[in-house]
Design a protein around this motif. Structure first.
Motif, PDB file in Angstrom:
ATOM      1  N   PHE A  68       0.845  -1.195   0.000  1.00  0.00           N
ATOM      2  CA  PHE A  68       0.000   0.000   0.000  1.00  0.00           C
ATOM      3  C   PHE A  68       0.879   1.244   0.000  1.00  0.00           C
ATOM      4  O   PHE A  68       0.949   2.003   0.969  1.00  0.00           O
ATOM      5  N   SER A  69       1.576   1.413  -1.112  1.00  0.00           N
ATOM      6  CA  SER A  69       2.426   2.581  -1.313  1.00  0.00           C
ATOM      7  C   SER A  69       2.261   3.015  -2.763  1.00  0.00           C
ATOM      8  O   SER A  69       1.485   2.425  -3.513  1.00  0.00           O
ATOM      9  N   PHE A  70       3.001   4.042  -3.154  1.00  0.00           N
ATOM     10  CA  PHE A  70       2.806   4.626  -4.476  1.00  0.00           C
ATOM     11  C   PHE A  70       3.782   4.100  -5.520  1.00  0.00           C
ATOM     12  O   PHE A  70       3.996   4.744  -6.538  1.00  0.00           O
ATOM     13  N   HIS A  71       4.387   2.938  -5.300  1.00  0.00           N
ATOM     14  CA  HIS A  71       5.333   2.435  -6.286  1.00  0.00           C
ATOM     15  C   HIS A  71       4.605   2.093  -7.584  1.00  0.00           C
ATOM     16  O   HIS A  71       3.412   1.774  -7.589  1.00  0.00           O
ATOM     17  N   SER A  72       5.330   2.157  -8.678  1.00  0.00           N
ATOM     18  CA  SER A  72       4.741   1.930  -9.995  1.00  0.00           C
ATOM     19  C   SER A  72       4.121   0.541 -10.080  1.00  0.00           C
ATOM     20  O   SER A  72       4.738  -0.456  -9.716  1.00  0.00           O
ATOM     21  N   GLY A  73       2.879   0.486 -10.532  1.00  0.00           N
ATOM     22  CA  GLY A  73       2.186  -0.786 -10.653  1.00  0.00           C
ATOM     23  C   GLY A  73       1.540  -1.255  -9.372  1.00  0.00           C
ATOM     24  O   GLY A  73       0.915  -2.315  -9.341  1.00  0.00           O
ATOM     25  N   GLY A  74       1.659  -0.474  -8.290  1.00  0.00           N
ATOM     26  CA  GLY A  74       1.103  -0.870  -7.004  1.00  0.00           C
ATOM     27  C   GLY A  74      -0.402  -0.674  -6.940  1.00  0.00           C
ATOM     28  O   GLY A  74      -1.021  -0.053  -7.813  1.00  0.00           O
ATOM     29  N   ILE A  75      -0.990  -1.173  -5.867  1.00  0.00           N
ATOM     30  CA  ILE A  75      -2.441  -1.152  -5.721  1.00  0.00           C
ATOM     31  C   ILE A  75      -2.978   0.273  -5.577  1.00  0.00           C
ATOM     32  O   ILE A  75      -4.145   0.543  -5.859  1.00  0.00           O
ATOM     33  N   LEU A  76      -2.119   1.219  -5.164  1.00  0.00           N
ATOM     34  CA  LEU A  76      -2.571   2.598  -4.969  1.00  0.00           C
ATOM     35  C   LEU A  76      -2.228   3.519  -6.139  1.00  0.00           C
ATOM     36  O   LEU A  76      -2.449   4.727  -6.054  1.00  0.00           O
ATOM     37  N   GLU A  77      -1.711   2.956  -7.214  1.00  0.00           N
ATOM     38  CA  GLU A  77      -1.269   3.810  -8.326  1.00  0.00           C
ATOM     39  C   GLU A  77      -2.424   4.637  -8.890  1.00  0.00           C
ATOM     40  O   GLU A  77      -2.303   5.842  -9.113  1.00  0.00           O
ATOM     41  N   LYS A  78      -3.581   4.015  -9.115  1.00  0.00           N
ATOM     42  CA  LYS A  78      -4.729   4.749  -9.656  1.00  0.00           C
ATOM     43  C   LYS A  78      -5.247   5.765  -8.641  1.00  0.00           C
ATOM     44  O   LYS A  78      -5.590   6.898  -8.996  1.00  0.00           O
ATOM     45  N   SER A  79      -5.304   5.372  -7.370  1.00  0.00           N
ATOM     46  CA  SER A  79      -5.793   6.292  -6.342  1.00  0.00           C
ATOM     47  C   SER A  79      -4.879   7.499  -6.208  1.00  0.00           C
ATOM     48  O   SER A  79      -5.343   8.614  -5.966  1.00  0.00           O
ATOM     49  N   LYS A  80      -3.578   7.281  -6.359  1.00  0.00           N
ATOM     50  CA  LYS A  80      -2.659   8.413  -6.315  1.00  0.00           C
ATOM     51  C   LYS A  80      -2.987   9.395  -7.437  1.00  0.00           C
ATOM     52  O   LYS A  80      -3.055  10.607  -7.224  1.00  0.00           O
ATOM     53  N   ARG A  81      -3.222   8.863  -8.628  1.00  0.00           N
ATOM     54  CA  ARG A  81      -3.514   9.721  -9.773  1.00  0.00           C
ATOM     55  C   ARG A  81      -4.817  10.492  -9.563  1.00  0.00           C
ATOM     56  O   ARG A  81      -4.914  11.677  -9.886  1.00  0.00           O
ATOM     57  N   ASP A  82      -5.830   9.824  -9.002  1.00  0.00           N
ATOM     58  CA  ASP A  82      -7.148  10.442  -8.871  1.00  0.00           C
ATOM     59  C   ASP A  82      -7.290  11.311  -7.625  1.00  0.00           C
ATOM     60  O   ASP A  82      -8.007  12.318  -7.648  1.00  0.00           O
ATOM     61  N   VAL A  83      -6.638  10.920  -6.534  1.00  0.00           N
ATOM     62  CA  VAL A  83      -6.911  11.522  -5.229  1.00  0.00           C
ATOM     63  C   VAL A  83      -5.778  12.426  -4.744  1.00  0.00           C
ATOM     64  O   VAL A  83      -6.021  13.438  -4.090  1.00  0.00           O
ATOM     65  N   VAL A  84      -4.539  12.059  -5.077  1.00  0.00           N
ATOM     66  CA  VAL A  84      -3.385  12.787  -4.546  1.00  0.00           C
ATOM     67  C   VAL A  84      -2.815  13.785  -5.553  1.00  0.00           C
ATOM     68  O   VAL A  84      -2.588  14.955  -5.231  1.00  0.00           O
ATOM     69  N   SER A  85      -2.606  13.333  -6.777  1.00  0.00           N
ATOM     70  CA  SER A  85      -1.911  14.166  -7.768  1.00  0.00           C
ATOM     71  C   SER A  85      -2.551  15.531  -8.011  1.00  0.00           C
ATOM     72  O   SER A  85      -1.829  16.509  -8.228  1.00  0.00           O
ATOM     73  N   PRO A  86      -3.900  15.665  -7.991  1.00  0.00           N
ATOM     74  CA  PRO A  86      -4.476  16.999  -8.224  1.00  0.00           C
ATOM     75  C   PRO A  86      -4.032  18.060  -7.218  1.00  0.00           C
ATOM     76  O   PRO A  86      -4.164  19.257  -7.490  1.00  0.00           O
TER      77      PRO A  86
END
Length: 207
Positions: A172-190
């Motif tokens: 549950f971290s932001f490494h490439s291909g990880g389970i949170l990759e999409k959530s990072k893009r949608d929830v964190v990156s903005p």
């Protein structure tokens, strides 16, 4: 003093490294977090969310705002988004016992809700081990936290023996291909600015 040291070493000394607790946060962001906390206690989740997100627009380094925003997502059962917020909060302040405890609780909730069933079947024991590690970090940092102690016992009961080794990088971290990759893009990156991931702005990541 600097001139003398530069003459002696041939270079200017690097600036002191700030501890996570010393990362400066905009006072206006802190005020918005306090407002959001008051709204959360009155069950005004929409108002609390707007307050926390306004704080993050002002200062994306506000670990407390990420943590509290994660709590909103957890209350709404949006577990991937909650986990992404907690992961970002811990990137900024890995010494937060409350954030580690919240991360452990969200991981167990993710497991119970059977999100991503194929991922869970493949990594079930590693997921429990990661939740257990979160609770143990919370207890180490924050003393006898009842929620962390309870979560630790739940994990131990699920493992029924010694836990397996933690997977690195963490599941549950932001490494490439990880389970949170999409959530990072949608929830964190903005809420991120180009400077937000410069190494000088972040403490060492959790091991």
């Amino acid at each position: 003093m600097l001139r003398w040291l530069k003459k002696l070493t041939g270079s200017t000394p690097p600036p002191p490294v700030r501890r996570p607790s010393e990362i400066e946060v905009d006072d206006r962001a802190r005020d918005l977090v306090n407002l959001g906390n008051k709204m959360f206690t009155t069950n005004d989740l929409g108002g609390a969310r707007r307050a926390f997100e306004s704080a993050l627009h002002l200062d994306g380094h506000c670990a407390e705002a990420w943590h509290r925003r994660g709590r909103i997502f957890l209350a709404e059962r949006d577990l991937p988004s909650a986990l992404a917020c907690y992961a970002r909060s811990l990137e900024l302040d890995p010494q937060s016992a409350e954030a580690w405890c919240a991360m452990g609780e969200a991981i167990l909730a993710f497991l119970k809700a059977d999100h991503e069933p194929l991922f869970i079947r493949e990594h079930r024991m590693a997921i429990v081990a990661e939740a257990l590690d979160c609770f143990e970090r919370a207890l180490k940092l924050g003393g006898d936290l009842p929620r962390a102690r309870e979560g630790r016992e739940v994990c131990r009961g699920m493992i029924q023996g010694s836990p397996g080794p933690l997977i690195h990088p963490r599941l549950f971290s932001f490494h490439s291909g990880g389970i949170l990759e999409k959530s990072k893009r949608d929830v964190v990156s903005p809420f991120l600015k180009p400077s937000d991931y410069r190494r000088k702005n972040l403490p060492a990541p959790p091991e």
